[in-house]
Design a protein around this motif. Sequence first.
Motif, PDB file in Angstrom:
ATOM      1  N   THR A 161       0.791  -1.230   0.000  1.00 60.97           N
ATOM      2  CA  THR A 161       0.000   0.000   0.000  1.00 60.97           C
ATOM      3  C   THR A 161       0.823   1.281   0.000  1.00 60.97           C
ATOM      4  OG1 THR A 161      -0.147  -0.124   2.421  1.00 60.97           O
ATOM      5  CG2 THR A 161      -1.919  -1.144   1.145  1.00 60.97           C
ATOM      6  N   SER A 162       2.143   1.155   0.197  1.00 62.05           N
ATOM      7  CA  SER A 162       2.999   2.343   0.154  1.00 62.05           C
ATOM      8  C   SER A 162       4.416   1.924  -0.226  1.00 62.05           C
ATOM      9  CB  SER A 162       3.019   3.072   1.499  1.00 62.05           C
ATOM     10  OG  SER A 162       3.679   2.297   2.484  1.00 62.05           O
ATOM     11  N   GLU A 163       5.156   2.857  -0.788  1.00 61.76           N
ATOM     12  CA  GLU A 163       6.530   2.569  -1.213  1.00 61.76           C
ATOM     13  C   GLU A 163       7.384   2.061  -0.057  1.00 61.76           C
ATOM     14  OE1 GLU A 163       8.364   5.773  -3.300  1.00 61.76           O
ATOM     15  OE2 GLU A 163       6.564   6.236  -4.468  1.00 61.76           O
ATOM     16  N   GLY A 164       7.174   2.659   1.117  1.00 61.64           N
ATOM     17  CA  GLY A 164       7.981   2.300   2.271  1.00 61.64           C
ATOM     18  C   GLY A 164       7.768   0.890   2.773  1.00 61.64           C
ATOM     19  N   LYS A 165       6.685   0.235   2.314  1.00 59.70           N
ATOM     20  CA  LYS A 165       6.382  -1.118   2.792  1.00 59.70           C
ATOM     21  C   LYS A 165       6.814  -2.213   1.820  1.00 59.70           C
ATOM     22  CE  LYS A 165       2.511   0.305   5.705  1.00 59.70           C
ATOM     23  NZ  LYS A 165       1.049   0.196   5.971  1.00 59.70           N
ATOM     24  N   ILE A 166       7.403  -1.831   0.697  1.00 59.00           N
ATOM     25  CA  ILE A 166       7.820  -2.835  -0.281  1.00 59.00           C
ATOM     26  C   ILE A 166       8.859  -3.776   0.311  1.00 59.00           C
ATOM     27  CG2 ILE A 166       9.019  -3.221  -2.471  1.00 59.00           C
ATOM     28  CD1 ILE A 166       7.693  -0.723  -3.547  1.00 59.00           C
ATOM     29  N   ASP A 196       1.175  -6.718  -5.662  1.00 55.90           N
ATOM     30  CA  ASP A 196       0.193  -5.801  -6.229  1.00 55.90           C
ATOM     31  C   ASP A 196       0.510  -4.401  -5.702  1.00 55.90           C
ATOM     32  OD1 ASP A 196      -2.300  -4.109  -6.190  1.00 55.90           O
ATOM     33  OD2 ASP A 196      -3.064  -5.824  -7.300  1.00 55.90           O
ATOM     34  N   VAL A 197       0.817  -3.490  -6.607  1.00 51.55           N
ATOM     35  CA  VAL A 197       1.226  -2.135  -6.207  1.00 51.55           C
ATOM     36  C   VAL A 197       0.195  -1.104  -6.627  1.00 51.55           C
ATOM     37  CG1 VAL A 197       3.685  -2.707  -6.230  1.00 51.55           C
ATOM     38  CG2 VAL A 197       2.592  -1.888  -8.323  1.00 51.55           C
ATOM     39  N   SER A 198      -1.033  -1.539  -6.856  1.00 50.38           N
ATOM     40  CA  SER A 198      -2.077  -0.636  -7.347  1.00 50.38           C
ATOM     41  C   SER A 198      -2.272   0.576  -6.445  1.00 50.38           C
ATOM     42  CB  SER A 198      -3.406  -1.387  -7.480  1.00 50.38           C
ATOM     43  OG  SER A 198      -3.299  -2.482  -8.361  1.00 50.38           O
ATOM     44  N   LYS A 199      -2.261   0.368  -5.140  1.00 54.71           N
ATOM     45  CA  LYS A 199      -2.551   1.477  -4.221  1.00 54.71           C
ATOM     46  C   LYS A 199      -1.394   2.466  -4.125  1.00 54.71           C
ATOM     47  CE  LYS A 199      -5.399   1.203  -0.794  1.00 54.71           C
ATOM     48  NZ  LYS A 199      -6.112   0.886   0.479  1.00 54.71           N
ATOM     49  N   ILE A 200      -0.201   2.046  -4.534  1.00 53.56           N
ATOM     50  CA  ILE A 200       0.906   3.001  -4.605  1.00 53.56           C
ATOM     51  C   ILE A 200       0.655   3.977  -5.752  1.00 53.56           C
ATOM     52  CG2 ILE A 200       3.371   3.264  -5.108  1.00 53.56           C
ATOM     53  CD1 ILE A 200       3.871   0.633  -3.711  1.00 53.56           C
ATOM     54  N   LEU A 201       0.140   3.441  -6.856  1.00 57.87           N
ATOM     55  CA  LEU A 201      -0.104   4.276  -8.036  1.00 57.87           C
ATOM     56  C   LEU A 201      -1.383   5.085  -7.926  1.00 57.87           C
ATOM     57  CD1 LEU A 201       0.826   1.717 -10.833  1.00 57.87           C
ATOM     58  CD2 LEU A 201       2.271   3.496  -9.847  1.00 57.87           C
ATOM     59  N   PHE A 255      -6.218  -0.245 -12.393  1.00 58.47           N
ATOM     60  CA  PHE A 255      -7.008   0.946 -12.074  1.00 58.47           C
ATOM     61  C   PHE A 255      -7.994   1.190 -13.199  1.00 58.47           C
ATOM     62  CE2 PHE A 255      -2.695   2.333 -13.471  1.00 58.47           C
ATOM     63  CZ  PHE A 255      -3.004   2.705 -14.773  1.00 58.47           C
ATOM     64  N   MET A 256      -8.872   2.138 -13.015  1.00 55.34           N
ATOM     65  CA  MET A 256      -9.839   2.477 -14.044  1.00 55.34           C
ATOM     66  C   MET A 256      -9.294   3.611 -14.907  1.00 55.34           C
ATOM     67  SD  MET A 256     -12.028   0.220 -13.485  1.00 55.34           S
ATOM     68  CE  MET A 256     -13.142   0.709 -14.825  1.00 55.34           C
ATOM     69  N   SER A 257      -9.576   3.508 -16.191  1.00 54.23           N
ATOM     70  CA  SER A 257      -9.096   4.489 -17.160  1.00 54.23           C
ATOM     71  C   SER A 257     -10.243   4.938 -18.052  1.00 54.23           C
ATOM     72  CB  SER A 257      -8.000   3.883 -18.046  1.00 54.23           C
ATOM     73  OG  SER A 257      -6.955   3.339 -17.284  1.00 54.23           O
ATOM     74  N   THR A 258     -10.004   6.023 -18.745  1.00 51.81           N
ATOM     75  CA  THR A 258     -10.932   6.462 -19.783  1.00 51.81           C
ATOM     76  C   THR A 258     -10.180   6.564 -21.095  1.00 51.81           C
ATOM     77  OG1 THR A 258     -12.361   7.697 -18.268  1.00 51.81           O
ATOM     78  CG2 THR A 258     -12.464   8.289 -20.590  1.00 51.81           C
ATOM     79  N   SER A 259     -10.669   5.828 -22.077  1.00 49.52           N
ATOM     80  CA  SER A 259     -10.183   5.967 -23.444  1.00 49.52           C
ATOM     81  C   SER A 259     -11.161   6.926 -24.124  1.00 49.52           C
ATOM     82  CB  SER A 259     -10.176   4.604 -24.140  1.00 49.52           C
ATOM     83  OG  SER A 259      -9.772   4.727 -25.480  1.00 49.52           O
ATOM     84  N   THR A 268      -8.130  -1.261 -16.547  1.00 49.46           N
ATOM     85  CA  THR A 268      -6.778  -1.375 -17.066  1.00 49.46           C
ATOM     86  C   THR A 268      -5.911  -2.116 -16.056  1.00 49.46           C
ATOM     87  OG1 THR A 268      -7.058   0.788 -18.120  1.00 49.46           O
ATOM     88  CG2 THR A 268      -4.821  -0.077 -18.001  1.00 49.46           C
ATOM     89  N   ALA A 269      -5.289  -3.202 -16.499  1.00 53.71           N
ATOM     90  CA  ALA A 269      -4.419  -3.978 -15.612  1.00 53.71           C
ATOM     91  C   ALA A 269      -3.139  -4.326 -16.352  1.00 53.71           C
ATOM     92  CB  ALA A 269      -5.124  -5.251 -15.144  1.00 53.71           C
ATOM     93  N   GLN A 270      -2.060  -4.394 -15.616  1.00 50.94           N
ATOM     94  CA  GLN A 270      -0.779  -4.748 -16.221  1.00 50.94           C
ATOM     95  C   GLN A 270       0.016  -5.624 -15.264  1.00 50.94           C
ATOM     96  OE1 GLN A 270       0.361  -5.205 -18.948  1.00 50.94           O
ATOM     97  NE2 GLN A 270       1.530  -3.486 -19.731  1.00 50.94           N
ATOM     98  N   TRP A 271       0.686  -6.620 -15.832  1.00 50.40           N
ATOM     99  CA  TRP A 271       1.542  -7.534 -15.081  1.00 50.40           C
ATOM    100  C   TRP A 271       2.949  -7.458 -15.668  1.00 50.40           C
ATOM    101  CZ3 TRP A 271      -0.617 -11.154 -11.409  1.00 50.40           C
ATOM    102  CH2 TRP A 271      -2.014 -11.128 -11.316  1.00 50.40           C
ATOM    103  N   GLY A 272       3.958  -7.601 -14.821  1.00 54.60           N
ATOM    104  CA  GLY A 272       5.331  -7.604 -15.292  1.00 54.60           C
ATOM    105  C   GLY A 272       6.180  -8.569 -14.487  1.00 54.60           C
ATOM    106  N   VAL A 273       7.258  -9.064 -15.085  1.00 51.70           N
ATOM    107  CA  VAL A 273       8.173  -9.990 -14.414  1.00 51.70           C
ATOM    108  C   VAL A 273       9.567  -9.388 -14.381  1.00 51.70           C
ATOM    109  CG1 VAL A 273       9.321 -12.231 -14.574  1.00 51.70           C
ATOM    110  CG2 VAL A 273       6.868 -12.066 -14.997  1.00 51.70           C
ATOM    111  N   ASN A 274      10.207  -9.476 -13.220  1.00 52.11           N
ATOM    112  CA  ASN A 274      11.573  -8.981 -13.054  1.00 52.11           C
ATOM    113  C   ASN A 274      12.428 -10.086 -12.438  1.00 52.11           C
ATOM    114  OD1 ASN A 274      13.422  -6.976 -10.843  1.00 52.11           O
ATOM    115  ND2 ASN A 274      13.636  -6.824 -13.046  1.00 52.11           N
TER     116      ASN A 274
END
Length: 297
Positions: A161-166, A196-201, A255-259, A268-274
């Motif tokens: 929920t916050s950068e400091g908690k990663i 899931d970092v949605s709440k950071i963004l 998150f929700m977006s408007t096109s 709108t959802a996105q996944w990534g691998v590192n």
Amino acid sequence: MIDSESYEGILESYTSALEWMRKIGVNLGAGRTSHYQNIVSYWTDSYRTATTEEGRRIFPSFVNSMLEIHDFVSVYKAFKDVPVETLGAIVTKLNKAVNGPINLEEETPASATARNFLFEALVAARFHAPSRGASAILDAPSDTGVLFGGGKIWVECKRVTSEGKIEKNVRKASRQLEEVFKKKAGAGHRGMIALDVSKILNPGDRIFVRENDAHLLQSVDRLMNDLIERFAPVWQRVYERRDRKVIGTIARFAFMSTSEERNLLVHTAQWGVNPRVGTSGQNEKIQEELASALNIN
């Protein structure tokens, strides 16, 4: 990924998801799942003719509802054809997931349990693509897991929920994976951490606006790339002291977006691998192939 369904189609899918959850033994009660159905149903019927005042009153709840229902729908679509008798772990997660505060922005650390369990079910759903060689491990000793490429990848899931908690969350998740490794001997076992970092963004109900789908996709891809570049040093630092079987990180946001070109609110959802820095070429290849099979960047 940008949702392309109409409001009517989304409502139909969500209604089917609720029926399926009842069928497999999830106690929906009168909580947030029925509230979302009511809100989306109302707005789907009235958004074209709603007055400015009606829109101002209902729209924030509609944005929140549209964001929330997609995770339930994703779990439903992944597992709707799986025999009920094998879904015990998913049913347990969903029975917890249907609780919690209705609006995401009202969630606190003390009330985060429901959405935490929903994220675990969602990750399992994302991994379940038998036609592409990936199957969720539904009785995993970790939050979830995936059978892929002849081996097993155990996954611990954390909503941050916050950068400091990663760092704290990655430390906890990697320790949990090490406990799993103690019980799972052999070279065919690996571990990853899903964040899931949605709440950071987007901690509330803000809407991401772009002029068309192409620009929206480009912006979301860039957002994920920037996010991994920004936060990877944090989890990579933790991995330096962890078992080598921890091979990488999965990041996700939604998150929700408007096109504006379509003039519709879209999910709108996105996944990534590192991959872990210094992991073997074989482990990098496994993650690359898994990401490709599951349409993850």
